[in-house]
Enzyme design. Structure first.
Site, PDB file in Angstrom:
ATOM      1  N   CYS A 128       0.780  -1.122  -0.053  1.00  0.00           N
ATOM      2  CA  CYS A 128      -0.072  -0.012   0.070  1.00  0.00           C
ATOM      3  C   CYS A 128       0.847   1.336   0.142  1.00  0.00           C
ATOM      4  O   CYS A 128       0.256   2.263  -0.409  1.00  0.00           O
ATOM      5  CB  CYS A 128      -0.939  -0.009   1.270  1.00  0.00           C
ATOM      6  SG  CYS A 128      -2.074  -1.266   1.255  1.00  0.00           S
ATOM      7  N   HIS A 269      -2.569   7.264   1.812  1.00  0.00           N
ATOM      8  CA  HIS A 269      -3.296   6.182   1.455  1.00  0.00           C
ATOM      9  C   HIS A 269      -4.568   6.106   2.488  1.00  0.00           C
ATOM     10  O   HIS A 269      -4.584   6.167   3.657  1.00  0.00           O
ATOM     11  CB  HIS A 269      -2.319   5.230   1.797  1.00  0.00           C
ATOM     12  CG  HIS A 269      -2.897   3.596   1.895  1.00  0.00           C
ATOM     13  ND1 HIS A 269      -3.404   3.157   0.792  1.00  0.00           N
ATOM     14  CD2 HIS A 269      -2.834   2.531   2.863  1.00  0.00           C
ATOM     15  CE1 HIS A 269      -3.875   1.937   0.963  1.00  0.00           C
ATOM     16  NE2 HIS A 269      -3.561   1.714   2.154  1.00  0.00           N
ATOM     17  N   ASN A 299     -10.054   0.281   0.037  1.00  0.00           N
ATOM     18  CA  ASN A 299      -8.505   0.559  -0.082  1.00  0.00           C
ATOM     19  C   ASN A 299      -8.053  -0.189  -1.356  1.00  0.00           C
ATOM     20  O   ASN A 299      -8.225  -1.420  -1.422  1.00  0.00           O
ATOM     21  CB  ASN A 299      -8.065  -0.305   1.134  1.00  0.00           C
ATOM     22  CG  ASN A 299      -6.446  -0.518   1.127  1.00  0.00           C
ATOM     23  OD1 ASN A 299      -5.797  -0.067   0.459  1.00  0.00           O
ATOM     24  ND2 ASN A 299      -6.118  -0.569   2.334  1.00  0.00           N
TER      25      ASN A 299
END
Ligand code: ACO
Length: 342
Positions: A128, A269, A299
């Site tokens: 990520c 993020h 996400n």
């Protein structure tokens, strides 16, 4: 777990040249999967997902749509937005958790598909944190004088590595890609003021994707039993995310002698709305200064920061002179930031 603040001071970028954010693009699958849709497949509810994560829906790639397809579409859109020819690209750096194959890199095929050959091509995997790692690599390449025009891309199809019976994980993720075109400029005030990258591989077992039994950690209590799917210790990752996000923001601001209020926007993020809200409240910033789109996309791993950047730029909310803080964290464990003057 070591915290980012335990680590030594990081290098400050001292550019003799600047970097212009020339264009952005994104691509997400058309298929929208709401929390209500998920509740028909796993034992969950819209209320639980919304309260714990802030997610309402995510995009899921249908069969046949690959990470390369999304990365190519996002890159092509960014090239168009920048008003350059594909052959102007010197380099493409693609962050992804899921390269289509181990060989060749996905980046090499994206370069070919957007018509940018013979630009250099490099895949980066920092899960990520990937897009911010790729941004930092690209920044460094431009400041070294090695290249002038770079496509930085983040793309992931996280739905392909979900155990769809594991309700605490599969509800979190979505698929997508985002891209930015960076160009060397004559204005040394444009571009990165400070960048940072870190990792703590001793904590890998809190977020991992095992292929075989010998890859399981000694304490495999979080293993769902499904190989080739993402295994996550949600509470540990949550703790890591809250402290690391705050730590990275503080370090970048301190290194540049800035206050939170000096930032135009934080592009983080998108792991969990509560994590982002907690950081925003501690910094004393109004809602519009910490961008959030996790409600619409979930996400998207390496793509999330790039998608946020594209949405802000296309909405006219990232303008020349703005001070933007890119920050991300993820599996590895990894983290990265880049404080950027647009
Ligand atoms: N629907 C309904 N109930 C659920 C679900 C679900 N989807 N998932 C878990 N539960 C249940 C659990 O079984 C548990 O039930 P129990 O109390 O009867 O045992 C209860 O809800 C509480 O579970 P917790 O895991 O303690 O819930 P928590 O409040 O910690 O939220 C979450 C879980 C959302 C995963 C949170 O820990 C989180 O966001 N962690 C960060 C994870 C993350 O961001 N991962 C992304 C990858 S890394 C990155 O991007 C940085």
């Amino acid at each position: 777990m070591s915290s980012p603040s335990d680590r030594p001071a990081l290098h400050k970028v001292k550019p003799s040249i600047g970097i212009r954010l020339a264009g952005t693009g994104m691509a997400v699958p058309d298929v929208v999967v709401t929390n209500h849709d998920l509740a028909k497949k796993v034992d969950t509810s819209d209320e639980w997902i919304t309260q714990r994560t802030g997610i309402h829906q995510r995009r899921i790639a249908p069969e046949g749509v690959t990470v390369r397809d999304l990365a190519t579409a996002a890159t092509a859109a960014a090239i168009k937005d920048a008003g350059i020819a594909p052959t102007d690209l010197d380099m493409l750096v693609l962050a992804t958790t899921q390269p289509e194959m181990v060989c060749p890199s996905t980046a090499a095929r994206v370069v070919a598909e957007v018509g940018a050959s013979p630009a250099g091509a490099l895949d980066v995997n920092a899960v990520c944190s990937g897009f911010v790692y790729a941004l930092n690599v690209s920044t460094s390449l431009i400041l070294s004088g090695a290249v002038r025009t770079v496509a930085v891309v983040g793309a992931d199809v996280m739905s392909r590595m979900m155990d769809w019976k594991e309700r605490s994980t599969c509800i979190l993720f979505g698929d997508g890609a985002g891209a930015a075109i960076l160009q060397a400029s004559d204005n040394p005030d444009q571009g990165s003021l400070h960048l940072s990258m870190g990792s703590d591989g001793s904590q890998w077992r809190h977020l991992y994707c095992p292929r075989t039994p010998d890859q399981l950690p000694p304490d495999d209590s979080i293993f769902s039993g499904a190989y080739d799917t993402l295994q996550m210790n949600g509470r540990e990752i949550y703790r890591f995310a809250v402290s690391t996000l705050q730590g990275e923001i503080d370090r970048a601001l301190t290194a540049c002698n800035l206050k939170p209020q000096d930032l135009s926007v934080i592009i983080s993020h998108q792991s969990n709305m509560r994590i982002l809200e907690s950081a925003r409240e501690k910094l004393g910033l109004p809602k519009e200064k910490v961008y959030i789109n996790i409600d619409r996309y979930g996400n998207t791993s390496a793509a999330s920061v790039a998608i946020c950047l594209n949405e802000l730029k296309q909405a006219g909310r990232v303008r020349p002179g703005d001070l933007v803080l890119f920050v991300a964290l993820g599996g590895g464990l990894t983290w990265a930031s880049n404080l950027w003057r647009v």
